[in-house]
Design an enzyme around this catalytic site. Sequence first.
Site, mmCIF file in Angstrom:
data_model
loop_
_atom_site.group_PDB
_atom_site.id
_atom_site.type_symbol
_atom_site.label_atom_id
_atom_site.label_comp_id
_atom_site.label_asym_id
_atom_site.label_seq_id
_atom_site.Cartn_x
_atom_site.Cartn_y
_atom_site.Cartn_z
ATOM 1 C CG ASN B 404 99.394 -23.866 45.313
ATOM 2 O OD1 ASN B 404 100.418 -23.224 45.178
ATOM 3 N ND2 ASN B 404 99.280 -25.114 44.922
ATOM 4 C CG ASP B 405 97.513 -20.867 41.978
ATOM 5 O OD1 ASP B 405 98.540 -21.567 41.873
ATOM 6 O OD2 ASP B 405 96.398 -21.216 41.562
ATOM 7 C CB VAL B 406 96.977 -16.118 46.841
ATOM 8 C CG1 VAL B 406 95.749 -16.057 45.977
ATOM 9 C CG2 VAL B 406 96.792 -17.056 48.005
ATOM 10 C CB ALA B 445 97.220 -21.130 38.371
#
Lengths: 109, 478
Positions: B404-406, B445
């Site tokens: 997700n965050d990456v 995050a």
Amino acid sequence: MESILNWISDNQQIIYIVILMIFVGIEVIGRVPSVLHTPLMSGANAIHGVVIIGAIIVMGKAEADNYLALVLGFLAVILGTLNVVGGFVVTDRMLEMFKKKKPPSPKGV
Amino acid sequence: MELNILTLCYLIASVTFILGLKMLSNPASARKGNLVAAAGMTIAIIGTIFLYESDGQKLHNYGWIFGGLLIGGIVGTLAAKKVKMTAMPEMVSLFNGMGGACAALISAAEFYHIYKLHQDSPGTPFSDIVSVGTYVTIAAGAIIGTISYTGSIIAWGKLNGRVKDFSFKGQHIVNMIVLVLVIIAAVWVYRSNIGDMYIPFLLIGFFALIYGILFVLPIGGADMPVVISLLNSFTGVAAACGGFLYDNKAMLTGGILVGAAGTLLTILMCKAMNRSLTNVLIGSFGAGNKAAGAVAGKSSQGNYKEISLADAAMLMAYANKVMVVPGYGLAVAQAQHTCHELEKILEEKGVEFKYAIHPVAGRMPGHMNVLLAEADVPYEKLLEMEQANDEFKTCDVVLVLGANDVVNPAAKNDPASPIYGMPILEVEQAKTVIVNKRSMKPGYAGIENDLFFQPKTSMLFGDAKKVLQDLCAEVKAV
């Protein structure tokens, strides 16, 4: 002031080792690819398990009637061994998976 | 003679530690490096047990020593063998904590030893007996070891979900106060007489315990790898303190080596996330931002579209090139083998299949590489970030598996985002993006991901393993 200077000159050998080792430590892993960050951390984790030596010394020096020292030393030996053995085995398991293999598909080459 | 042999043992051990670390930082020699270091460690341990002498006296209590080694060895091996690949990071943290506790116990035992020796003259000032330098090493070993111990335990708890992120206003001030209290207690010990120094010594331990907990608690779970690496180097320093105490060169070199290498590794990990160490430690990523991010995300939430399994399978089967972006979702679902299977099926159909690996995808740098290697995915298929970003343009379908965050474009576009500046995999350059997630919940995050609402993106909800199994079946049927 003087006591500090004395201490430095008394222990200069050790201080030299510390300083040189800091540079060696930085130099040695300076170019590690991010793929290996986790195994490297785990391997380093196992290496600081060398603290076990201190635990063995504490244990081995304790007088037989000094129960507190015996218990402290015994715990330290167990914990230190956990750190060393567990650390190396986990690292080995991680790295086992990095074994170089022949690419199975002819397309790969 | 025997003592000289012991010196040689320690010398060999020190060299193997350096060599081992060197070899560990190269994929081809890494495994051997680990074994080399382990061999050196064994030599050092055996040498210590049988050859060590202090004041002409050999060690005794062999029963206790071997008992401890046996218990620790068996439990350690079992734990390390049984742990699932996904839980490796926790395990490393736990072992690190054990090492820290060991260093702290050694300091405590040494302290008690001094106390015992001078028990009969309780009025003597402690400073008359022990020099400042020696005392600082004992105290540092106790303090750093204890912090490393509680910190690692909290990190372990956070990674396996037992401990939740927790922070309150002014926490950094409280942390500073606790740290100052540790130092005050340490000074107090040195100024006490032999008879009444154990209370402040216990206080050192107590405050250091608290500090270790407070230090790690507010740091977000996603940053745990960095914290573990840092605590790892702490333990190294604590071990080196022990080495100084016993004038033991193997402990000294091993400890300092890990202290230095661990610190550098920590910085390298931060760099991979494009953040500074202070930024991680002060925890701007922490719970406060999590709430803010979630609120901000809500307002910008648009519509996302779902894709059916059959459609997704069709897209991939007729693509020229498919790239997979694995993330923590893949790890929890243990879907690496199924993913490899999908790779094989698609390759039989002539589809080029690659993996794009973000350096911090999953819970630890390199986590994805370890998992995929477990499933026999060949090296050449794993692309590092820069390489992958070049190849996305030529890619027809990108399948994001539980990452997700990456892949969050906010890291590039939104300066207000807490992850702004982190390098990401620019998957939106590909023709189509399929995102597999369990739900629309934000990632680690705690921030919304605009990628999911872009017209190119379709969502494929479900557990990664289940979805991949179904995809395999569907692709076969195409």
